[in-house]
Design an enzyme around this catalytic site. Structure first.
Site: not given
Length: 279
Positions: A166, A47
């Site tokens: 995601e 991330s």
């Protein structure tokens, strides 16, 4: 070798001077028109990597180049025009009262002319198969439909790379497949470069190539078939192999003549049908 769309060299990052590095010496290339999946469990660094690719963070060390431009404070805005981000929760991306208005919002902010917008908006909505919902309120749509609208907004801005951060993790299996099939169609029809950041190896199975992150480093790289052969090593770092892969391997070990290890349920069912329909 294909032309590079994005290049990462010896990238390192930490959030504070006295904290550990969450990315440590990461290097890889992404080629124009390919779908690269970046997989890893929570805390693997994926991330943080997504935020750096979009210029939300700047690396402590190393270099990121997108379409030949080096990421820096001076080039952030140019680079953001090249990369479109689709986030985890589509509700956080909606600002328009209708699907059409929402797709228009980003174009208005970028100063696109009305004439150009009239062409781009319906084209983008058609590409994600949402024409019949063009006047609908986004919040009345299903999860998969919402993400398709979010993708339409990105497509309309005409980036060269789309990053899915995601983007399917909050969807049910039907919505997830809806979005992934849309992404595949865009990649094939429009030759858009796709980078999907995910912990879901079922999503990884649809990509052309995969990089597995662990502890802020590249743990493995290759095609999905090559990476899935690591089997237990992926489980050890918190990733669960797709059901089709595990069942294919089990059937093969039981002596059933499988032609290969299948990545998707559909491919596995097709082979089993062919094997047993001839008996």
């Amino acid at each position: 070798m294909s032309e590079k769309a994005l290049s990462v060299k010896e990238l390192s990052f930490r959030y504070q001077e006295d904290s550990p590095y969450v990315l440590n010496g990461v290097s890889f290339d992404v080629y124009k028109g390919e779908w690269l999946a970046i997989a890893g469990h929570n805390g693997s660094g994926k991330s943080t990597l997504a935020k750096i690719l979009n210029g939300l963070l700047l690396p402590a060390h190393g270099e990121v180049s997108i379409q030949g431009k080096h990421l820096s404070e001076e080039t952030i805005w140019d680079i953001r025009k090249e990369i479109g981000m689709v986030f985890q929760n589509p509700d956080n991306q909606f600002v328009g009262s209708t699907v059409q208005d929402d797709v228009a919002f980003g174009l208005e902010n970028n100063g696109v002319s009305v004439e150009e917008m009239r062409q781009r908006i319906p084209e983008a909505i058609k590409l994600v198969n949402m024409e019949e919902f063009i006047e609908q309120e986004p919040h009345h749509l299903s999860g998969g439909q919402k993400q398709r609208v979010a993708i339409a907004g990105i497509i309309a801005a005409q980036p060269s790379i789309i990053v899915l951060d995601e983007a399917t993790s909050m969807l049910d299996p039907s919505g997830r497949m809806e979005v992934l099939q849309t992404v595949r169609k865009l990649q094939e029809d429009k030759k858009i470069t796709i980078i999907s950041i995910t912990h879901d190896l079922n999503e990884v199975a649809m990509a052309d190539r995969v990089i597995v992150m662990n502890g802020g480093r590249v743990f493995a790289e290759g095609t999905p078939e090559e990476v899935f052969q690591l089997g237990p090593k992926l489980s050890d770092i918190g990733l669960d192999l797709p059901f089709a892969v595990k069942l294919s391997e089990t059937l093969k070990n039981k002596g059933i003549a499988m032609s290969k290890i299948h990545l998707t349920n559909e491919d596995l069912v097709d082979e089993l049908w062919k094997l047993y329909s001839n008996k």
